[in-house]
Design an enzyme around this catalytic site. Structure first.
Site, mmCIF file in Angstrom:
data_model
loop_
_atom_site.group_PDB
_atom_site.id
_atom_site.type_symbol
_atom_site.label_atom_id
_atom_site.label_comp_id
_atom_site.label_asym_id
_atom_site.label_seq_id
_atom_site.Cartn_x
_atom_site.Cartn_y
_atom_site.Cartn_z
ATOM 1 N N CYS A 133 2.605 3.123 9.727
ATOM 2 C CA CYS A 133 2.852 4.436 9.128
ATOM 3 C C CYS A 133 3.560 5.362 10.128
ATOM 4 O O CYS A 133 3.091 5.554 11.245
ATOM 5 C CB CYS A 133 1.543 5.074 8.662
ATOM 6 S SG CYS A 133 1.834 6.723 7.985
ATOM 7 N N ASP A 145 13.341 -2.912 1.688
ATOM 8 C CA ASP A 145 14.593 -2.921 0.921
ATOM 9 C C ASP A 145 14.695 -4.051 -0.104
ATOM 10 O O ASP A 145 15.802 -4.532 -0.377
ATOM 11 C CB ASP A 145 15.809 -2.983 1.863
ATOM 12 C CG ASP A 145 15.889 -1.758 2.768
ATOM 13 O OD1 ASP A 145 15.149 -0.785 2.519
ATOM 14 O OD2 ASP A 145 16.694 -1.782 3.721
ATOM 15 N N PRO A 193 0.856 -1.191 0.000
ATOM 16 C CA PRO A 193 0.000 0.000 0.000
ATOM 17 C C PRO A 193 0.891 1.240 0.000
ATOM 18 O O PRO A 193 1.849 1.310 0.775
ATOM 19 C CB PRO A 193 -0.780 -0.117 1.315
ATOM 20 C CG PRO A 193 -0.151 -1.197 2.109
ATOM 21 C CD PRO A 193 0.824 -1.935 1.260
ATOM 22 N N ARG A 237 9.121 0.785 -2.695
ATOM 23 C CA ARG A 237 9.912 1.744 -3.483
ATOM 24 C C ARG A 237 10.561 1.121 -4.718
ATOM 25 O O ARG A 237 10.753 1.797 -5.722
ATOM 26 C CB ARG A 237 10.971 2.398 -2.582
ATOM 27 C CG ARG A 237 10.361 3.339 -1.544
ATOM 28 C CD ARG A 237 11.345 3.671 -0.455
ATOM 29 N NE ARG A 237 11.793 2.463 0.241
ATOM 30 C CZ ARG A 237 12.828 2.380 1.032
ATOM 31 N NH1 ARG A 237 13.559 3.451 1.251
ATOM 32 N NH2 ARG A 237 13.146 1.241 1.627
ATOM 33 N N ASN A 255 8.936 -7.447 4.200
ATOM 34 C CA ASN A 255 8.942 -6.166 3.489
ATOM 35 C C ASN A 255 10.132 -5.326 3.957
ATOM 36 O O ASN A 255 10.515 -5.371 5.118
ATOM 37 C CB ASN A 255 7.607 -5.433 3.785
ATOM 38 C CG ASN A 255 7.600 -3.992 3.305
ATOM 39 O OD1 ASN A 255 7.399 -3.069 4.101
ATOM 40 N ND2 ASN A 255 7.826 -3.767 2.027
ATOM 41 N N LYS A 307 -0.139 -4.806 8.996
ATOM 42 C CA LYS A 307 1.218 -4.470 8.531
ATOM 43 C C LYS A 307 1.892 -3.695 9.659
ATOM 44 O O LYS A 307 1.393 -2.644 10.065
ATOM 45 C CB LYS A 307 1.126 -3.643 7.246
ATOM 46 C CG LYS A 307 2.467 -3.275 6.624
ATOM 47 C CD LYS A 307 2.256 -2.860 5.165
ATOM 48 C CE LYS A 307 3.509 -2.339 4.497
ATOM 49 N NZ LYS A 307 3.878 -0.989 4.923
HETATM 50 C C1 FMN Z 1 5.613 7.186 -0.724
HETATM 51 C C2 FMN Z 1 5.294 6.076 0.247
HETATM 52 C C3 FMN Z 1 3.986 5.879 0.656
HETATM 53 C C4 FMN Z 1 3.681 4.846 1.562
HETATM 54 N N1 FMN Z 1 2.386 4.638 1.932
HETATM 55 C C5 FMN Z 1 2.072 3.586 2.733
HETATM 56 C C6 FMN Z 1 0.705 3.270 3.048
HETATM 57 O O1 FMN Z 1 -0.257 3.939 2.616
HETATM 58 N N2 FMN Z 1 0.497 2.204 3.878
HETATM 59 C C7 FMN Z 1 1.531 1.425 4.372
HETATM 60 O O2 FMN Z 1 1.292 0.453 5.095
HETATM 61 N N3 FMN Z 1 2.817 1.703 4.072
HETATM 62 C C8 FMN Z 1 3.085 2.739 3.251
HETATM 63 N N4 FMN Z 1 4.394 2.964 2.914
HETATM 64 C C9 FMN Z 1 5.432 2.023 3.380
HETATM 65 C C10 FMN Z 1 5.644 0.890 2.343
HETATM 66 O O3 FMN Z 1 4.467 0.161 2.142
HETATM 67 C C11 FMN Z 1 6.766 -0.068 2.765
HETATM 68 O O4 FMN Z 1 6.435 -0.657 3.983
HETATM 69 C C12 FMN Z 1 8.122 0.635 2.921
HETATM 70 O O5 FMN Z 1 8.355 1.564 1.881
HETATM 71 C C13 FMN Z 1 9.271 -0.391 2.941
HETATM 72 O O6 FMN Z 1 9.275 -1.156 1.756
HETATM 73 P P1 FMN Z 1 10.331 -0.871 0.543
HETATM 74 O O7 FMN Z 1 11.693 -0.966 1.129
HETATM 75 O O8 FMN Z 1 10.018 -1.961 -0.464
HETATM 76 O O9 FMN Z 1 10.054 0.513 0.034
HETATM 77 C C14 FMN Z 1 4.712 3.996 2.049
HETATM 78 C C15 FMN Z 1 6.036 4.225 1.624
HETATM 79 C C16 FMN Z 1 6.344 5.230 0.730
HETATM 80 C C17 FMN Z 1 7.766 5.424 0.297
#
Ligand code: FMN
Length: 334
Positions: A108, A212, A24, A235, A210, A149
């Site tokens: 969050c 990186d 999300p 990301r 989840n 989450k």
């Molecule tokens: C721009 C942005 C918006 C995000 N919005 C949400 C969200 O609405 N709900 C949520 O659970 N996590 C949100 N996250 C966190 C991501 O879902 C994820 O847990 C976090 O980026 C780590 O994963 P990654 O390393 O694959 O980026 C957001 C992250 C980013 C960068």
């Protein structure tokens, strides 16, 4: 010993084969982006986090966030809040809309959200977090799974993801996604796969890893360390839906494909642009959202620094489309 192919994951009425999930993402998880991820191999996508307080009060802007992606694909909705009644109401409403899965955001880090006791603040109030899961289960009357989450903890002195996950499991949670960072880290430092592996050892429900995951190498590493049942990408998917193609092949034990060439990338970029243009984005935000995606897609392409600068300076869609045509010429003639 190879861990691939990774076993399909059944959750409620859906089966994720392979268990590859788009996270999300606030302001990003609109249907156009989710559909694109699905076309490339994501098996489950979520809406961005939807405020239950606003759903409870019938605020149209929040209700519009609950859009499905593709009718044939699973429909995950993420919610956040701190009031069990509002959570129960929203869960009941979503069950009637026939969503496939409801995830509660407990990770969050944003100040406005945690100040209200929601999002990552839940890591400090496990009893309330459990009440929210119970309320959501009550709301859906067992019809659809409730998942959560979480982060590794609030800060480095209070890492509690395994205890938290265990409490949530007892409350009725059917799957837990763990981002291996604390709230204090926000997105700095590294996501810790070892804390995710502790969660896997502690609970009986499926755990999704989840944090990186940016390519097949990082996906393989996190799965080997954690033994999680699936992975969630955030990301790493920005302007890069090919990550789902590559990770799907990895998880299914198939050979990896070479990266897309620039022309292929730009063709997908234009397709994404068309979807964004038609998408249900607030008109005031549409241009900004489109610019963001184009900048991500064009990253690493020759001349992309100037392209991005021009795009961000553009005042309307017509000039952006002209810029894309010009940018594309250098690749089509090579
Ligand atoms: C721009 C942005 C918006 C995000 N919005 C949400 C969200 O609405 N709900 C949520 O659970 N996590 C949100 N996250 C966190 C991501 O879902 C994820 O847990 C976090 O980026 C780590 O994963 P990654 O390393 O694959 O980026 C957001 C992250 C980013 C960068």
């Amino acid at each position: 010993m190879t861990i691939f192919p990774l076993a399909p994951l059944k959750i409620g009425k859906i089966t994720l084969d392979p268990p590859l999930i788009l996270a999300p993402l606030a302001n990003i998880s609109i249907p156009a982006t989710r559909i694109m991820a699905e076309k490339f191999g994501a098996q489950l996508t979520f809406t961005e986090m939807v405020p239950t307080a606003a759903i409870f009060r019938g605020i149209d802007r929040a209700i519009r966030l609950i859009a499905p992606s593709n009718k044939n694909k699973p429909w995950g909705v993420q919610i956040f809040g701190n009031d069990p009644h509002e959570i129960e109401f929203t869960a009941n409403y979503l069950a009637q809309m026939k969503v496939d899965l409801i995830d509660i955001n407990m990770g969050c880090p944003m100040r406005d959200i945690v100040r209200n006791g929601s999002g990552a603040a839940m890591m400090k109030t496990p009893k309330l977090a459990a009440k929210l899961v119970e309320a959501a289960c009550l709301g859906v009357k067992g019809k659809i799974p409730i998942t959560a989450k979480i982060r590794s903890g609030w800060d480095e002195k209070s890492i509690n993801a395994p205890e938290m996950a265990s409490i949530l499991e007892k409350a009725g949670c059917k799957m837990i996604t763990v981002h291996g960072r604390t709230r204090s880290q926000i997105y700095s430092g590294k996501s810790d796969p070892y804390i995710i592996s502790e969660v896997v050892k502690t609970v009986g429900i499926p755990v999704i890893a989840n944090g990186d995951i940016f390519d097949p190498g990082s996906a393989e590493r996190i799965l080997k360390i954690t033994k999680a049942k699936g992975i969630m990408i955030a990301r790493g998917s920005f302007g890069n839906p090919w990550i789902f193609r590559d990770l799907k092949n990895l998880l299914q034990g198939k050979p990896l494909l070479p990266p897309p060439n620039p022309l292929h990338k730009l063709t997908v970029l234009k397709m994404h642009l068309e979807m964004l243009k038609k998408g249900n984005i607030h008109p005031k935000r549409k241009l900004t959202e489109i610019k963001k995606h184009l900048a991500w897609f064009s990253k690493k392409l020759t001349g992309s620094n100037k392209f991005r600068k021009d795009i961000f300076a553009a005042r309307d869609l017509e000039s952006i489309e002209e810029m894309i045509r010009n940018f594309e010429k250098q690749f089509s003639s090579s």
